[in-house]
Design a protein around this motif. Structure first.
Motif, short mmCIF file in Angstrom:
data_model
loop_
_atom_site.label_atom_id
_atom_site.label_comp_id
_atom_site.label_asym_id
_atom_site.label_seq_id
_atom_site.Cartn_x
_atom_site.Cartn_y
_atom_site.Cartn_z
N PHE A 75 0.81 -1.21 0.00
CA PHE A 75 0.00 0.00 0.00
C PHE A 75 0.85 1.27 0.00
N TYR A 76 2.15 1.12 -0.14
CA TYR A 76 3.09 2.24 -0.31
C TYR A 76 3.02 3.28 0.81
N GLY A 77 2.65 2.84 2.02
CA GLY A 77 2.60 3.76 3.14
C GLY A 77 1.36 4.64 3.19
N ALA A 78 0.36 4.36 2.37
CA ALA A 78 -0.87 5.16 2.38
C ALA A 78 -1.55 5.05 3.74
N PRO A 79 -1.94 6.17 4.33
CA PRO A 79 -2.58 6.12 5.64
C PRO A 79 -4.04 5.66 5.59
N THR A 80 -4.65 5.74 4.41
CA THR A 80 -6.04 5.31 4.25
C THR A 80 -6.11 4.26 3.15
N ILE A 81 -6.75 3.16 3.46
CA ILE A 81 -6.99 2.11 2.47
C ILE A 81 -8.50 1.95 2.37
N VAL A 82 -9.03 2.06 1.15
CA VAL A 82 -10.45 1.81 0.94
C VAL A 82 -10.56 0.45 0.25
N LEU A 83 -11.06 -0.51 1.00
CA LEU A 83 -11.32 -1.84 0.46
C LEU A 83 -12.65 -1.77 -0.28
N GLU A 141 -20.87 -13.24 3.38
CA GLU A 141 -19.80 -13.92 2.64
C GLU A 141 -19.97 -13.84 1.13
N THR A 142 -21.14 -13.46 0.66
CA THR A 142 -21.31 -13.31 -0.79
C THR A 142 -20.52 -12.12 -1.32
N TYR A 143 -20.07 -11.25 -0.43
CA TYR A 143 -19.25 -10.11 -0.85
C TYR A 143 -17.81 -10.60 -1.03
N ARG A 144 -17.25 -10.23 -2.17
CA ARG A 144 -15.88 -10.62 -2.49
C ARG A 144 -15.05 -9.38 -2.79
N GLY A 145 -13.76 -9.50 -2.59
CA GLY A 145 -12.86 -8.38 -2.82
C GLY A 145 -12.69 -8.07 -4.29
N VAL A 146 -12.81 -6.79 -4.63
CA VAL A 146 -12.55 -6.33 -6.00
C VAL A 146 -11.17 -5.67 -6.05
N GLY A 147 -10.88 -4.82 -5.11
CA GLY A 147 -9.59 -4.14 -5.07
C GLY A 147 -9.55 -3.17 -3.90
N HIS A 148 -8.42 -2.52 -3.77
CA HIS A 148 -8.23 -1.50 -2.74
C HIS A 148 -7.87 -0.21 -3.44
#
Length: 172
Positions: A75-83, A141-148
């Motif tokens: 995440f390159y040190g980003a302070p906020t991650i939006v999943l 659980e039907t929710y799956r990861g798309v990206g951050h």
């Protein structure tokens, strides 16, 4: 050229963030822009989970890096991650979540915030550890990861753009 097109043309991926957290008055409009992303049949299958807690951010770093077979910070040190997750029972779930990430990145650019699309969310949240987090957060659980979408203030100037492919457009 209007401001929207200028923003699209100037956006670059940020791979070096300052540690300073985004203020709510900057972050909230970016998140709202994500909620306005187009979605298949207007079903709005995507959801955003905003990670700013240092301990949870470290969990995300560890999980994502392990998928890469590395130990660094994807995440390159980003302070906020939006999943960005999406309901996989909706046939456009991947596209819906992808458009949310695109909107987040463009909104961030328009407000002077660095952003970067980070992959491997699907692997993270298909894992037992990821599924346990979803359960803890009350997300089915039907929710799956798309990206951050990594967000924060850039620690360095944006890189120069790469020239566009000459054959990117075919007119028939």
């Amino acid at each position: 050229m209007n401001e929207t097109i200028k923003t699209i043309l100037s956006r670059r991926s940020c791979r070096n963030f300052m540690g300073r957290q985004l203020e709510d008055e900057i972050l909230n409009p970016i998140l709202e822009a994500g909620t306005w992303a187009a979605s298949g049949m207007g079903k709005q299958s995507a959801r955003m989970v905003v990670i700013q807690d240092a301990k949870l951010r470290e969990t995300f770093r560890r999980m994502n890096a392990a998928i890469q077979g590395r130990d660094g910070d994807p995440f390159y040190g980003a302070p906020t991650i939006v999943l960005v997750l999406a309901d996989s029972t909706v046939h456009t779930w991947v596209e819906d979540g992808s458009l949310v990430i695109g909107n987040l990145m463009l909104a961030a650019e328009s407000l002077g915030v660095g952003s970067c699309w980070i992959h491997r969310a699907r692997e993270m949240f298909d894992s037992d550890e990821g599924k346990a987090l979803l359960k803890e957060w009350g997300i089915p659980e039907t929710y799956r990861g798309v990206g951050h979408c990594a967000l924060g203030y850039a620690a360095a100037p944006a890189p120069a753009y790469k020239p566009r492919r000459e054959d990117a457009i075919l007119r028939l």
